[in-house]
Design an enzyme around this catalytic site. Structure first.
Site, PDB file in Angstrom:
ATOM      1  N   ASP A  92       0.847  -1.193   0.000  1.00  0.00           N
ATOM      2  CA  ASP A  92       0.000   0.000   0.000  1.00  0.00           C
ATOM      3  C   ASP A  92       0.884   1.244   0.000  1.00  0.00           C
ATOM      4  O   ASP A  92       2.103   1.146   0.169  1.00  0.00           O
ATOM      5  CB  ASP A  92      -0.879  -0.035   1.264  1.00  0.00           C
ATOM      6  CG  ASP A  92      -2.028   0.941   1.189  1.00  0.00           C
ATOM      7  OD1 ASP A  92      -2.498   1.219   0.080  1.00  0.00           O
ATOM      8  OD2 ASP A  92      -2.461   1.424   2.256  1.00  0.00           O
TER       9      ASP A  92
ATOM     10  N   GLU B  26       2.891   4.867  -3.992  1.00  0.00           N
ATOM     11  CA  GLU B  26       2.949   5.784  -5.172  1.00  0.00           C
ATOM     12  C   GLU B  26       4.293   6.485  -5.296  1.00  0.00           C
ATOM     13  O   GLU B  26       4.636   6.841  -6.423  1.00  0.00           O
ATOM     14  CB  GLU B  26       1.818   6.828  -5.046  1.00  0.00           C
ATOM     15  CG  GLU B  26       0.435   6.254  -5.228  1.00  0.00           C
ATOM     16  CD  GLU B  26       0.000   5.325  -4.090  1.00  0.00           C
ATOM     17  OE1 GLU B  26       0.456   5.546  -2.953  1.00  0.00           O
ATOM     18  OE2 GLU B  26      -0.767   4.397  -4.356  1.00  0.00           O
TER      19      GLU B  26
ATOM     20  N   ASP C 288      -8.916   4.092  -2.523  1.00  0.00           N
ATOM     21  CA  ASP C 288      -9.782   4.588  -1.465  1.00  0.00           C
ATOM     22  C   ASP C 288     -11.007   5.306  -1.996  1.00  0.00           C
ATOM     23  O   ASP C 288     -11.122   6.527  -1.954  1.00  0.00           O
ATOM     24  CB  ASP C 288      -8.981   5.506  -0.554  1.00  0.00           C
ATOM     25  CG  ASP C 288      -7.836   4.744   0.100  1.00  0.00           C
ATOM     26  OD1 ASP C 288      -7.824   3.505   0.000  1.00  0.00           O
ATOM     27  OD2 ASP C 288      -6.980   5.390   0.701  1.00  0.00           O
TER      28      ASP C 288
END
Ligand SMILES: *[C@@H]1O[C@H](CO)[C@@H](O)[C@H](O)[C@H]1NC(C)=O
Ligand SMILES: *[C@@H]1O[C@H](CO)[C@@H](O)[C@H](O)[C@H]1NC(C)=O
Ligand SMILES: *[C@@H]1O[C@H](CO)[C@@H](O)[C@H](O)[C@H]1NC(C)=O
Ligand SMILES: *[C@@H]1O[C@H](CO)[C@@H](O)[C@H](O)[C@H]1NC(C)=O
Ligand SMILES: *[C@@H]1O[C@H](CO)[C@@H](O)[C@H](O)[C@H]1NC(C)=O
Ligand SMILES: *[C@@H]1O[C@H](CO)[C@@H](O)[C@H](O)[C@H]1NC(C)=O
Ligand SMILES: *[C@@H]1O[C@H](CO)[C@@H](O)[C@H](O)[C@H]1NC(C)=O
Ligand SMILES: CC(=O)N[C@H]1CO[C@H](CO)[C@@H](O)[C@@H]1O
Length: 845
Positions: free
Chosen positions: A425, A428, A552
């Protein structure tokens, strides 16, 4: 999963920037010289005609390479003659093999004008122009590339993910930005977590083709019309080279396979990963997790896999467990219990490694030089869940070893947490420093590592590591990043990687490299088990290594609908089959009826996981009677169809999408081109969920064909009509079998995928317009990376009277085909078995 303040102002600024028209400088482009043309390739030098200097210095000398790589793939590379400009490392994206097809045998034809240089790509069989740059000169500067192709009016364009916009992309005033970013609430018209610079263009009966731009730099792709009304698509990148792969199709699914050949075939999933998953950020302790498992069981809703979000960690640090809330012995015993019950367990990992000397993962990584470095040689710092962190440099020589060793130690089956998969997670990478004035290194904690040897600033010619002397922090061309500046909420783009490349060029690859390193670590831990990695951040080709969820989103009907078009993009265009959204939504309050609908809809999507944020109320399916009923029914039908889905995933690992839009099957039917709330699962099932807020009515499109209601077997001949059904129960969903298909199902569902594999089969034949049908079934042990010949590839054909079952039967199983059902006019015909599934059989009905 992160929910932290997103500054509205930044969003607005980005939106405004995106609308500023480009300067009207007329650049003169390049002139082609020294042209060498051979059977299967073409080379030329491109020399700058006149300086343009739109955003940075022009690169004076370029080299053009055109390769007819296969009958259906054309490669066009425009690179700087000195090969200093950054090109994606081969080990990050291995390039496809060039088969050196003779130009005249190729489906696509390249032609060019010399002065100024421009080119077009046409379909040889029809002369149809697919790509044409003659309207606008090529710009190739040190920090800005521009290439524009003309397109037909109102083209049918798909792909260019990750985004939450329409599956068929807008064609006017539309910008797709590629810059992987933390993106809570997955805003529309914005860059999200992943970058996939590939589009498919569909031209009805004239065919479908694809165009992939292999470039990881920040980029805006503009789709618009000129003032004269000419439709175009324009690449605006802040670096890299022009590296285009043209894919000829012409069938839509052929383009998907041709793209997968370029970026790599998707990894085959284990059977259990197709079961139902439950996760929640905010489960307070391990006893609570045990209760969730027990409550699922009590509710009779089969739960296959339980997930641990960052709650399990001690101080939110990777490779630790919280000693009071998630003590290691209790976690281990919960995992043992799950395994005894044939269930599975997965944990999350974030890239940010807490910078504190007493933390072993940090200390060992520091010793191996596994972290990115700041200008002064100290480890570059940022903020993530545990506080001040350092960041793995996936391009440093010892990072994989360190990461593998951390994973193997913490997840040691005999002493640690015996996970079945991992979840990457925040990759990025998402940096919680709110903007580029936040320099975590000024809030120094603990000791600095020894300074590294300063890397050379001027990479050698030919190294493709990136041009020297660029402004790597604030380039003059600003892409429309919704976070604002390039470095906002992420790693500073002027940070240098260990191999001499810079975050400026490699930013969009960070998440993919983390997911791949995690896959490698899992492989080292269990060499012959298919690794399961779920990743938030992605780049083209991620399907080789990982599954993806859409990040999300929110518990809204809007996101319920968005999840369908996002799935279509990833599965059909981006070669990432194992995808799905957080079922019932991540942020906000899930409402009962919406959650019931979502539970049912997602049962027909590849990755099926309920997950919610820490700030959201609990939303396990058993918490509402309506949702529990819907989920029981949904999981039951999913499990009966699980081998059909598994067969689809196996096909996906060879390039054929497991989920496709309707137009893949009815390419000539214009009414299918914009459909984005229905999908084909495999080749035989059309899923048409209720999509309007709180509605019990759905209108769906049935292309001209014969269809069979999945639930009743009723035959429906459609002339290409929109059908409306009312009173659709909250646990119901219209599903149709496409005439001409044969669908294998398990006769009964089960509580776990292990039990499911012991159930017998039922074969349902749904004859097409011509009375015939075909289908297939793939069987293996469900988990080995290399099954060798221990697999069965079974084909079913129905000629109107007889069923023939053939293929290979290398996987031995005791289950039998219990029953064969032929749907048709009047009542269905049934033939009772058993027939063994370890050899071919055939019979007349
Ligand atoms: C472009 O500008 C550079 C630097 O001013 C100069 O050296 C070069 O000759 C110019 N090239 C062309 C083609 O005008
Ligand atoms: C294609 O040609 C290149 C350059 O001549 C050569 O290196 C490569 O091996 C060839 N590939 C095949 C499949 O023949
Ligand atoms: C493609 O480009 C070539 C070279 O400029 C030109 O001769 C040809 O007419 C173009 N083809 C089409 C269909 O525009
Ligand atoms: C599980 O169910 C019990 C009994 O209904 C309830 O008291 C408890 O709160 C539930 N726990 C969770 C985590 O769902
Ligand atoms: C990157 O740029 C920032 C802002 O100018 C500067 O503070 C920082 O030292 C630079 N970092 C590197 C690694 O060059
Ligand atoms: C699944 O387990 C429940 C108890 O939790 C049981 O009632 C049910 O029969 C089982 N279902 C199957 C298909 O085995
Ligand atoms: C296939 O199955 C046989 C018999 O169970 C086993 O001996 C062999 O190792 C298996 N092969 C592979 C590649 O798994
Ligand atoms: C795809 C989608 O519905 N996106 C929405 C996500 O949530 C934000 C904020 O609520 C909306 O603005 C987007 O439209």
């Amino acid at each position: 999963m992160a929910l932290f303040g997103i500054i509205l102002l930044l969003l607005l600024t980005a939106a405004v920037l995106a609308q500023i028209p480009q300067p009207a400088v007329q650049c003169s482009g390049y002139r082609a010289t020294n042209v060498v043309q051979e059977n299967s390739y073409l080379l030329a030098d491109l020399v700058l005609i006149g300086n343009c200097t739109l955003h940075s210095k022009d690169v004076g000398n370029l080299r053009l390479l055109v390769e007819y790589q296969t009958d259906t793939r054309l490669h066009v590379l425009i690179e700087d003659a000195a090969r200093e400009v950054y090109q994606i490392q081969d080990h990050v994206i291995p390039r496809p093999k060039n088969q050196n097809t003779t130009a005249t045998d190729a489906a696509l034809k390249f032609a060019f004008s010399q002065n100024p240089f421009s080119f077009n790509v046409t379909r040889r069989s029809t002369g149809e122009v697919l790509f044409d740059t003659s309207d606008s000169p090529l710009t190739f500067e040190t920090q800005y590339l521009q290439l524009r192709t003309s397109l037909p009016q109102n083209p049918n364009l798909y792909g260019l993910g990750e985004h939450s916009d329409d599956f068929r992309l807008p064609t006017q005033g539309y910008t797709r930005t590629f810059w992987n970013a933390e993106s809570p609430w997955i805003p529309n018209k914005a860059n999200l977590y992943g970058s996939h610079p590939v589009y498919f263009e569909h031209r009805g009966n004239a065919g479908t083709h694809g165009v992939f731009m292999l470039n990881s730099n920040g980029m805006d792709i503009r789709i618009d019309k000129t003032s004269a009304g000419q439709q175009y698509l324009e690449y605006n990148a802040i670096g890299g080279v022009i590296d285009l792969y043209f894919l000829a199709g012409p069938e839509p699914a052929a383009v998907s396979a041709q793209y997968a050949e370029v970026v790599g075939m998707p990894a085959m999933m284990s059977y259990w990963t197709l079961g139902f998953h439950q996760c929640k950020y905010g489960w307070p302790n391990i006893d609570h997790v045990a209760q969730v498992i027990a409550n699922y069981s009590a509710a009779g809703i089969p739960l296959q896999t339980v997930w641990g979000d960052i709650d399990y960690m001690n101080g939110k640090q990777d490779f630790t467990t919280d000693p009071s809330r998630y003590p290691i012995d209790k976690v281990r015993s919960l995992v043992d219990t799950l395994h005894r019950n044939n269930q599975n367990y997965i944990q999350i990992l974030d890239p940010g490694i807490k910078r504190v000397g007493s933390y072993g993962t940090y200390a060992r990584g520091a010793e191996k030089g596994a972290f990115l470095r700041a200008a002064d040689g100290s480890f570059y710092r940022g903020l993530q869940w545990p506080g001040e962190v350092v960041w793995p440099d996936w391009l440093a020589p010892n990072t994989q070893d360190w990461w593998t060793s951390e994973i193997r130690t913490f997840y040691d089956p005999t002493t640690g947490v015996n996970i079945d998969g991992l979840w990457t997670d925040m990759n990025e990478a998402s940096n919680m420093c709110p903007d580029t004035t936040c320099l975590a290194s000024t809030t120094s904690l603990g000791n600095n590592p020894p300074p590294a040897t300063r890397r050379r600033d001027t990479p050698p010619v030919g190294s493709k590591l990136g041009l020297p002397d660029r402004d790597l922090f604030s380039p003059s061309y600003r892409i429309a990043n919704h976070q604002g500046a390039l470095s906002a909420f992420t790693l500073f783009t002027n940070v240098t990687n260990a191999d001499g490349t810079h975050q400026y060029d490699t930013h969009n690859l960070y998440g993919t490299m983390m997911a791949s390193a995690t896959r490698n670590a899992l492989l080292s831990r269990s060499p012959n088990k298919r690794p399961f990695v779920l990743t938030r951040s992605t780049f083209s080709g991620i399907g080789r290594a990982a599954a993806h969820w859409f990040g999300d989103n929110a518990s809204t009907w809007d996101h319920y609908r968005a999840s369908i078009r996002q799935m279509l993009g990833f599965s059909a265009v981006h070669a990432v089959p194992m995808v799905g959204s957080d079922v019932c939504g991540f942020n906000g309050v899930a409402e009962e009826k919406m959650c019931a609908r979502w539970a049912v809809m997602a049962a027909f999507q590849p990755f099926y996981r309920n997950h919610a944020d820490v700030s959201a109320p609990d939303q396990e399916f058993y918490r509402w009677p309506l949702v529990a009923d819907a989920a029981r029914k949904a999981v039951e039908v999913r499990y009966k169809l699980l081998d059909y889905l598994y067969t689809g995933m196996w096909r996906a690992s060879q390039g054929r999408p497991v989920v496709s839009p309707l137009w893949f099957f009815y390419p000539g039917d214009e009414k299918t081109w914009g459909v984005q709330t229905q999908w084909m699962l495999g080749d035989g099932l059309l899923v048409s969920p209720v999509v309007d807020d709180n509605a019990q009515t759905v209108s769906y499109y049935l292309p001209k064909d014969v269809w069979y209601d999945y639930w009743t077997g009723e035959r429906v001949v459609s002339n290409g009509e929109v059908k409306t059904v009312e009173g659709v129960g909250w646990g119901d969903i219209p599903v149709h079998i496409r005439g001409g298909s044969i669908i294998p199902t398990r006769a009964k569902s089960a509580n776990t995928t292990t039990e499911l594999r012991k159930q017998n089969f039922v074969i349902t034949i749904a004859p097409g317009m011509d009375g015939t049908a075909k289908g297939e079934l793939y069987l293996d042990d469900g988990e080995s990376l290399d099954v060798g010949s221990n697999k069965s590839e079974i084909s079913f054909t129905w000629d109107g009277q007889a069923l023939h079952v053939g293929g290979t039967f290398g996987y031995s199983t005791d289950v039998v085909v219990e029953k064969v059902v032929v749907l048709g006019v009047g009542s269905r015909k049934t033939q009772d078995g058993p027939w063994v599934v370890s050899e071919g059989f055939g019979f007349l009905l």
